[in-house]
Design a protein around this motif. Structure first.
Motif, PDB file in Angstrom:
ATOM      1  N   LYS A  83       1.225   4.200  -9.397  1.00 30.60           N
ATOM      2  CA  LYS A  83       0.785   4.846  -7.986  1.00 30.60           C
ATOM      3  C   LYS A  83       1.812   5.497  -7.526  1.00 30.60           C
ATOM      4  O   LYS A  83       2.047   6.689  -6.977  1.00 30.60           O
ATOM      5  CB  LYS A  83       0.259   3.816  -7.136  1.00 30.60           C
ATOM      6  CG  LYS A  83      -1.125   3.333  -7.067  1.00 30.60           C
ATOM      7  CD  LYS A  83      -1.611   2.098  -6.031  1.00 30.60           C
ATOM      8  CE  LYS A  83      -3.068   1.793  -6.221  1.00 30.60           C
ATOM      9  NZ  LYS A  83      -3.226   0.525  -5.474  1.00 30.60           N
ATOM     10  N   GLU A 119       3.705  14.358  -6.963  1.00 22.94           N
ATOM     11  CA  GLU A 119       3.010  15.029  -6.027  1.00 22.94           C
ATOM     12  C   GLU A 119       3.965  15.537  -5.010  1.00 22.94           C
ATOM     13  O   GLU A 119       3.915  16.949  -4.458  1.00 22.94           O
ATOM     14  CB  GLU A 119       1.955  14.146  -5.140  1.00 22.94           C
ATOM     15  CG  GLU A 119       1.308  14.922  -4.120  1.00 22.94           C
ATOM     16  CD  GLU A 119       0.117  13.932  -3.509  1.00 22.94           C
ATOM     17  OE1 GLU A 119      -0.424  14.647  -2.361  1.00 22.94           O
ATOM     18  OE2 GLU A 119      -0.146  12.983  -3.638  1.00 22.94           O
ATOM     19  N   GLU A 143       0.562   4.258  -1.180  1.00 29.90           N
ATOM     20  CA  GLU A 143      -0.298   5.229  -0.698  1.00 29.90           C
ATOM     21  C   GLU A 143      -0.092   5.902   0.792  1.00 29.90           C
ATOM     22  O   GLU A 143      -0.090   7.089   1.242  1.00 29.90           O
ATOM     23  CB  GLU A 143      -1.467   5.267  -1.331  1.00 29.90           C
ATOM     24  CG  GLU A 143      -1.640   5.429  -2.971  1.00 29.90           C
ATOM     25  CD  GLU A 143      -2.974   5.036  -3.343  1.00 29.90           C
ATOM     26  OE1 GLU A 143      -3.345   5.856  -4.352  1.00 29.90           O
ATOM     27  OE2 GLU A 143      -3.433   4.294  -2.860  1.00 29.90           O
ATOM     28  N   SER A 144       0.113   4.645   1.750  1.00 29.30           N
ATOM     29  CA  SER A 144       0.129   5.085   2.911  1.00 29.30           C
ATOM     30  C   SER A 144       1.493   5.570   3.545  1.00 29.30           C
ATOM     31  O   SER A 144       1.842   5.841   4.758  1.00 29.30           O
ATOM     32  CB  SER A 144      -0.410   3.695   3.706  1.00 29.30           C
ATOM     33  OG  SER A 144       0.526   2.627   3.591  1.00 29.30           O
ATOM     34  N   TRP A 169       5.791   9.658   1.857  1.00 28.37           N
ATOM     35  CA  TRP A 169       6.729  10.027   0.725  1.00 28.37           C
ATOM     36  C   TRP A 169       6.802  11.663   1.126  1.00 28.37           C
ATOM     37  O   TRP A 169       7.847  12.196   0.446  1.00 28.37           O
ATOM     38  CB  TRP A 169       5.731  10.012  -0.607  1.00 28.37           C
ATOM     39  CG  TRP A 169       5.649   8.604  -0.990  1.00 28.37           C
ATOM     40  CD1 TRP A 169       4.464   7.778  -0.462  1.00 28.37           C
ATOM     41  CD2 TRP A 169       6.428   7.665  -1.586  1.00 28.37           C
ATOM     42  NE1 TRP A 169       4.794   6.701  -1.088  1.00 28.37           N
ATOM     43  CE2 TRP A 169       6.056   6.548  -1.745  1.00 28.37           C
ATOM     44  CE3 TRP A 169       7.866   7.838  -2.067  1.00 28.37           C
ATOM     45  CZ2 TRP A 169       6.756   5.377  -2.129  1.00 28.37           C
ATOM     46  CZ3 TRP A 169       8.502   7.014  -2.849  1.00 28.37           C
ATOM     47  CH2 TRP A 169       7.906   5.644  -2.950  1.00 28.37           C
ATOM     48  N   ASP A 180       0.665  -1.294  -0.243  1.00 24.70           N
ATOM     49  CA  ASP A 180      -0.190   0.047  -0.002  1.00 24.70           C
ATOM     50  C   ASP A 180       0.667   1.185   0.040  1.00 24.70           C
ATOM     51  O   ASP A 180       1.126   1.839   1.097  1.00 24.70           O
ATOM     52  CB  ASP A 180      -0.868  -0.037   1.406  1.00 24.70           C
ATOM     53  CG  ASP A 180      -1.824   1.159   1.365  1.00 24.70           C
ATOM     54  OD1 ASP A 180      -2.113   2.047   0.274  1.00 24.70           O
ATOM     55  OD2 ASP A 180      -2.573   1.502   2.272  1.00 24.70           O
ATOM     56  N   ASP A 237       2.366   8.779  -9.518  1.00 26.07           N
ATOM     57  CA  ASP A 237       1.469   9.745  -8.826  1.00 26.07           C
ATOM     58  C   ASP A 237       2.107  10.309  -7.499  1.00 26.07           C
ATOM     59  O   ASP A 237       2.199  11.679  -7.471  1.00 26.07           O
ATOM     60  CB  ASP A 237       0.026   9.119  -8.506  1.00 26.07           C
ATOM     61  CG  ASP A 237      -0.723   8.872  -9.871  1.00 26.07           C
ATOM     62  OD1 ASP A 237      -0.321   9.369 -10.916  1.00 26.07           O
ATOM     63  OD2 ASP A 237      -1.841   7.931  -9.414  1.00 26.07           O
ATOM     64  N   LEU A 238       2.636   9.693  -6.684  1.00 23.81           N
ATOM     65  CA  LEU A 238       3.170   9.887  -5.573  1.00 23.81           C
ATOM     66  C   LEU A 238       4.478  10.632  -5.815  1.00 23.81           C
ATOM     67  O   LEU A 238       4.703  11.774  -4.935  1.00 23.81           O
ATOM     68  CB  LEU A 238       3.531   8.626  -4.433  1.00 23.81           C
ATOM     69  CG  LEU A 238       2.094   7.909  -4.035  1.00 23.81           C
ATOM     70  CD1 LEU A 238       2.437   6.796  -3.462  1.00 23.81           C
ATOM     71  CD2 LEU A 238       1.447   8.593  -2.975  1.00 23.81           C
TER      72      LEU A 238
END
Length: 350
Positions: free
Chosen positions: A188, A195, A121-122, A125, A119, A191-192
């Motif tokens: 993903k 960002e 996204e958790s 970052w 995961d 994306d991270l």
């Protein structure tokens, strides 16, 4: 891009960029636009102001990525990655391999039971990428070391088993699904990184496909199991306004059409590939990194001749190429470095 008339003042050295791994540094000239802008013009417009070299970019470093997905260096020997593979640093090779006898997969059909996708996204970052050194002079590139497809499969089940899985009809569907799940994670990550490190200009994806003499697998296998996932990742990278390049070692020149179909903007071919021929056939579709003709580093006349020969062949309108890391020894020559810049600047102006 509006191009300015060349001036000899551009050859004034304003800085020296340190070489990688102790290699000699390269001079930074008083260029009319930044090396970063020139790199973006190369990949997005195929219209640089001077020839692109390996020194025109900086790599964005991520501890989270390196410790979870990458190949460890000597200081992280014995690292266990996010999928459970244990890595061993081999000093004589200057790189790492996974420890034998600890294969996570024997049959790819078991991947859903044996592998848990992280995961990402958790993960924190924001903290990890807060210290990114965003030097506006150079293009900022994030490298996905060890990739998401064949190299990743090798790390999970060793080379022999991974190669067999590609041709085993009973495992091919599972291989395709696993590559798809890995590509989901890759998107993903893009994306991270975009960002939390918005300075990133491009992504370099690793996936070695060949030996010294030939590809590891057929074009049919490449198209069936790899190409759809490569297309999806590259398309996602480009949807973020970033360029996408490929690092694929080995003699894989017979797969370049697949790299192009996947949408990669550039490829870093190793010396066993006929880069001159690839450039002749596909240089308008992909940016290749090539190596100049060797010369006596103390012979300025030979250095100038080598630079001009390289520029005459590889620097053409709508068909630019660059100098890869194989050109590091040549860049140590002041005469070569200056003539390479001057001659390519003048040729691109035409």
């Amino acid at each position: 891009m509006i191009k300015k008339t060349y001036s000899e003042q551009e050859l004034r050295v304003v800085d020296t960029k340190p070489g990688f791994g102790g290699a000699p540094g390269t001079p930074i000239y008083n260029t009319p636009i930044s090396y970063r802008e020139n790199t973006k013009a190369l990949y997005f417009e195929k219209d640089p102001a001077w020839i692109h070299t390996f020194s025109d970019s900086d790599g964005i470093q991520s501890t989270l990525y390196n410790l979870n997905f990458g190949r460890p260096r000597a200081d992280n020997d014995g690292m266990i990655d996010v999928f459970g593979a244990k890595w061993k640093y081999v000093e004589t090779a200057g790189g790492s391999i996974t420890e034998t006898g600890r294969e996570i997969l024997v049959d790819v059909n078991d991947w859903k039971e044996k592998i848990k996708m992280p995961d990402v996204e958790s993960w924190d970052w924001k903290t990890d990428l807060a210290g990114v050194d965003n030097n506006p002079r150079y293009a900022q590139v994030f490298t996905f070391v060890n990739g998401f497809w064949f190299e990743r499969l090798i790390s999970l089940m060793d080379f022999e088993n991974a190669a067999m899985a590609l041709v085993d009809e009973d495992q091919q569907d599972a291989v395709y699904e696993l590559f798809g799940a890995m590509t989901d994670v890759a998107c993903k990550l893009v994306d991270l990184i975009c960002e939390y490190a918005p300075s990133v200009d491009g992504f370099n994806v690793h996936d070695d496909w060949g030996s010294q003499r030939s590809p590891f697998f057929s074009e049919e296998i490449a198209r069936k199991l790899f190409l759809p996932h490569m297309k999806r990742l590259v398309s996602h990278i480009k949807s973020k306004g970033r360029f996408a390049t490929l690092h694929s070692c080995g003699c894989v020149q017979d797969r370049v059409e697949i790299f192009i179909e996947a949408g990669f903007d550039g490829w870093q071919p190793q010396p066993m590939n006929d880069v001159a021929k690839l450039y002749e056939l596909y240089g308008d579709k992909m940016v290749f990194e090539a190596t100049p003709e060797a010369f006596d580093i103390e012979d300025d006349e030979a250095a100038v001749a080598s630079a001009r020969k390289f520029v005459d062949y590889y620097c053409n309108k709508g068909k630019p190429a660059g100098i890869g890391t194989g050109g590091r020894p040549m860049m140590a020559s002041k005469a070569f470095s200056e003539e390479l810049y001057r001659y390519s600047r003048e040729k691109y102006l035409k």
